[in-house]
Scaffold this active site. Sequence first.
Site, PDB file in Angstrom:
ATOM      1  N   SER A 141      -1.261  -7.845   6.653  1.00  0.00           N
ATOM      2  CA  SER A 141      -2.543  -8.121   6.026  1.00  0.00           C
ATOM      3  C   SER A 141      -3.565  -8.584   7.070  1.00  0.00           C
ATOM      4  CB  SER A 141      -2.317  -9.159   4.929  1.00  0.00           C
ATOM      5  OG  SER A 141      -3.426  -9.272   4.104  1.00  0.00           O
ATOM      6  N   HIS A 187       0.848  -4.945  -1.996  1.00  0.00           N
ATOM      7  CA  HIS A 187       0.312  -5.357  -0.704  1.00  0.00           C
ATOM      8  C   HIS A 187       1.379  -5.939   0.206  1.00  0.00           C
ATOM      9  CE1 HIS A 187      -2.747  -6.468   2.138  1.00  0.00           C
ATOM     10  NE2 HIS A 187      -2.480  -7.755   2.046  1.00  0.00           N
ATOM     11  N   ASP A 224      -2.363  -0.368  -3.252  1.00  0.00           N
ATOM     12  CA  ASP A 224      -2.612  -1.684  -2.669  1.00  0.00           C
ATOM     13  C   ASP A 224      -4.034  -2.101  -3.022  1.00  0.00           C
ATOM     14  OD1 ASP A 224      -3.047  -3.902  -1.151  1.00  0.00           O
ATOM     15  OD2 ASP A 224      -2.164  -3.087   0.689  1.00  0.00           O
TER      16      ASP A 224
END
Lengths: 263, 389
Positions: free
Chosen positions: A95, A245, A217
């Site tokens: 991320s 995610h 996502d």
Amino acid sequence: MSVLVRNHVKVSGRPDGRPLVFAHGFGCDQNMWRLVAPAFEDTYKVVLFDYVGAGRSDLSAYDPQRYSSLHGYAQDVLDICHELDLTDVSFVGHSVSSLVGVLAANAEPDRFADLVLVGPSPRYIDDDGYVGGFSAQDIEELLESLDSNYLGWSSQMAPVIMGNPERPELGEELANSFCRTDPDIARRFARVTFMSDNRADLDKCRTRALVLQCANDVIAPEAVGRYVHAALPGSELVLMRATGHCPNLSAPEETIAAIKAFL
Amino acid sequence: MDLTSGFEELFEDAPCGFLVTDADGAIRRANRTFLTMTGHRAEDLVGRARVQDLLPVGDRIFYETHFAPLLALQSSAREIAVDFRRAAGDRLPVLLNAVMKGDPGGPREIWICVFAATDRRSYEQELLLARQRAEHSEKEARELAGILQASFIPPGLPHVDGLDLAGVYRPAGLGDEVGGDFYDMYETRDGWALVIGDVSGKGAEAAVVTSLARYTLRAAPAREPTPSAILASLHHAVVRERTDRFVTVAYAQVSLAPGGGCLLTLSLGGHPQPVHLTGGGASRVGRPGSLLGMLRRLNLSDVTVEVRPGESVVFFTDGVIEARRDSDLFGEDRLERVLLETRDESASDIAGRLLQEVSAYQSGVLSDDVAIVVLKVPNEATAVEGAGS
């Protein structure tokens, strides 16, 4: 205070192996790699850590000025690399850490051999001709959501979380603790994460990179993954079957296989 | 009651919403209570929507960054506060408890309990706002205290030929309250006045008295001939104020001697005696006198002290000698030892070192305000050097 304590650094695997550094994203801590990192311990020197302000890092080391941009977080990564004298580093960032890895590699390109970017997004908020997936209003909503969910945090929680890594009798007390920290820090990290714009830093990156993109996502949609792939010269893009995610948690096998194939 | 249909009924009509989803949040089953709460129809949810899709964007991010990882890491999550978007478009604040069923690697599903929490959440919002307001007020109070305090301590002491002067001040604790310590130096008819003082207590009322003390002491030398008479006029001013506070002050009238050095005429109103540092050692100067603003009878006197080149006089407030570590005090002996060690240094080094020792004695957090003023007559050699450069 040693960087290793400050960032709750855990080193495992082969002492003489090439370093493989796993970095967690916004929300939780190094536990995000719990199902993935062990698969690399027979070959690599595996390094896990918590950013200052997350997990079991030293919250007193949190300096709002330093961490007001992702560069402060990149400095955490570099501090750890310096402290452990790591070179030829393979960096796996989840991320927002994907971009932290890009910043670290741009700062010291000779130190980094590869970057694995899991669900990267260089900018979350839509911009003229760019679709990040969010509006500024959405991010304000996230901050409200954080406020509602960090109600139970009190300063008494900090020592409990920090000082007692694996005491099961604290289990009740520690509910949700992997993804918990000082609410003020969480808000600031959220702001830095979701307000940042690091598109220009992608162009400067010369480190070999893999982009891992999940299906469905909502945080980093496929279009963003493709944007990152196109902006990073010579990068590879893998579209995963995993959804959501966090493929490092929901599809560890597929994640491991993709990273191994790239490295 | 038939057990099977009983449980079916319990699932459908339990006093909380139930959702059963795939590991990625895709809804497999929603009970009647959930449908009633949210106004959604089962056929719009089952096989068509994920839990995340029913959340506003901010909560969706929270779901992905906190809720989903927690479920994966510890197979349960508790008291997650989110809003569901209802069919009508409005929002339903809820609390979620969830467990992940099944083994890693195998098929897994998530069971979610949904509790409507409208009243509780609006109450929490109020609490949150109240807390933010309190934090804001606290910050303002701290800033105000800082500004007020700064007005009691001059940004720098004046430059006086033939004297080396330094003052330092450090507030107690985190510095979020106005303390009563002050010091000042200003020119008078007869030379210079150096004052240091301490108003009892802290906060706004003490600040009013500190302010009163400062301007009274500045104005009094025009009318009163001696330091003790100046302190007496301050005493009467404080008494007239009808406050519970009292004041301690050391007032020194400083006259420069033509041949170098200076004369201090010193009066002490309940204030600790300053330390006179000479080549021979350290001695306390001035005669102890009454607290100002407290008792009707006043006992004040004037004592004149000669300060020769190389010597200094160190003025301080009681935060120095009464600095506490557990039940021990910093004390007079420690004070003299530190001062004797530094007596050959400059005024600012002497003041700085004493503050540092007092602070270190209390592990960096002071139990009381500390103010220190050092008046030093430089050595003739230094003075000549200074004059020549």
